[in-house]
Design a protein around this motif. Structure first.
Motif, short mmCIF file in Angstrom:
data_model
loop_
_atom_site.label_atom_id
_atom_site.label_comp_id
_atom_site.label_asym_id
_atom_site.label_seq_id
_atom_site.Cartn_x
_atom_site.Cartn_y
_atom_site.Cartn_z
N LEU A 25 30.51 43.53 35.43
CA LEU A 25 30.85 43.53 37.06
C LEU A 25 30.53 43.58 37.65
O LEU A 25 31.14 43.34 39.38
N PHE A 26 29.26 44.30 38.50
CA PHE A 26 28.03 44.53 39.72
C PHE A 26 27.53 43.00 39.77
O PHE A 26 27.80 43.32 40.93
N ILE A 28 28.88 40.46 38.57
CA ILE A 28 30.21 38.98 39.72
C ILE A 28 30.75 39.84 41.09
O ILE A 28 31.03 39.10 41.88
N GLY A 29 31.08 41.13 41.22
CA GLY A 29 31.26 41.91 42.83
C GLY A 29 30.24 41.48 43.27
O GLY A 29 30.10 41.04 45.43
N ILE A 30 28.72 41.17 43.61
CA ILE A 30 27.43 41.51 44.63
C ILE A 30 27.75 39.71 44.80
O ILE A 30 27.49 39.20 45.53
N THR A 31 27.86 38.73 43.38
CA THR A 31 27.99 37.48 44.03
C THR A 31 29.26 37.19 44.77
O THR A 31 28.99 36.21 45.81
N ILE A 32 30.50 37.30 44.31
CA ILE A 32 31.14 37.38 45.36
C ILE A 32 31.16 38.50 46.92
O ILE A 32 31.69 37.18 47.92
N TRP A 33 30.68 38.45 46.66
CA TRP A 33 30.25 39.74 48.21
C TRP A 33 29.16 38.52 48.92
O TRP A 33 29.66 38.29 49.86
N ARG A 36 31.16 35.08 50.12
CA ARG A 36 32.12 35.15 51.10
C ARG A 36 31.47 36.00 52.30
O ARG A 36 31.86 35.76 53.82
#
Length: 61
Positions: A25-26, A28-33, A36
């Motif tokens: 989850l971390f 994926i979150g960093i990748t999305i950030w 964007r």
């Protein structure tokens, strides 16, 4: 010694699963950030290490 301690715990197999889920989850979150983030922000942050130290010391009292 440690093997015996871990074997005696009930439901100890859940801890590696929880750790893996938190990591995924971390990541994926960093990748999305990162995807964007605006190009201006990335360019500004990439130029920070090359800025002169004079700019930083002039603004300080």
């Amino acid at each position: 010694m440690y093997k015996d301690v871990l074997r005696s715990m009930e439901n100890v197999e859940i801890f590696p699963i929880i750790s893996l889920i938190i990591f995924i989850l971390f990541f994926i979150g960093i990748t999305i950030w990162a995807m964007r983030a605006s190009k201006e922000y990335v360019d500004h942050m990439s130029a920070l290490p090359m800025d002169d130290d004079n700019e930083l010391t002039e603004n300080q009292p």
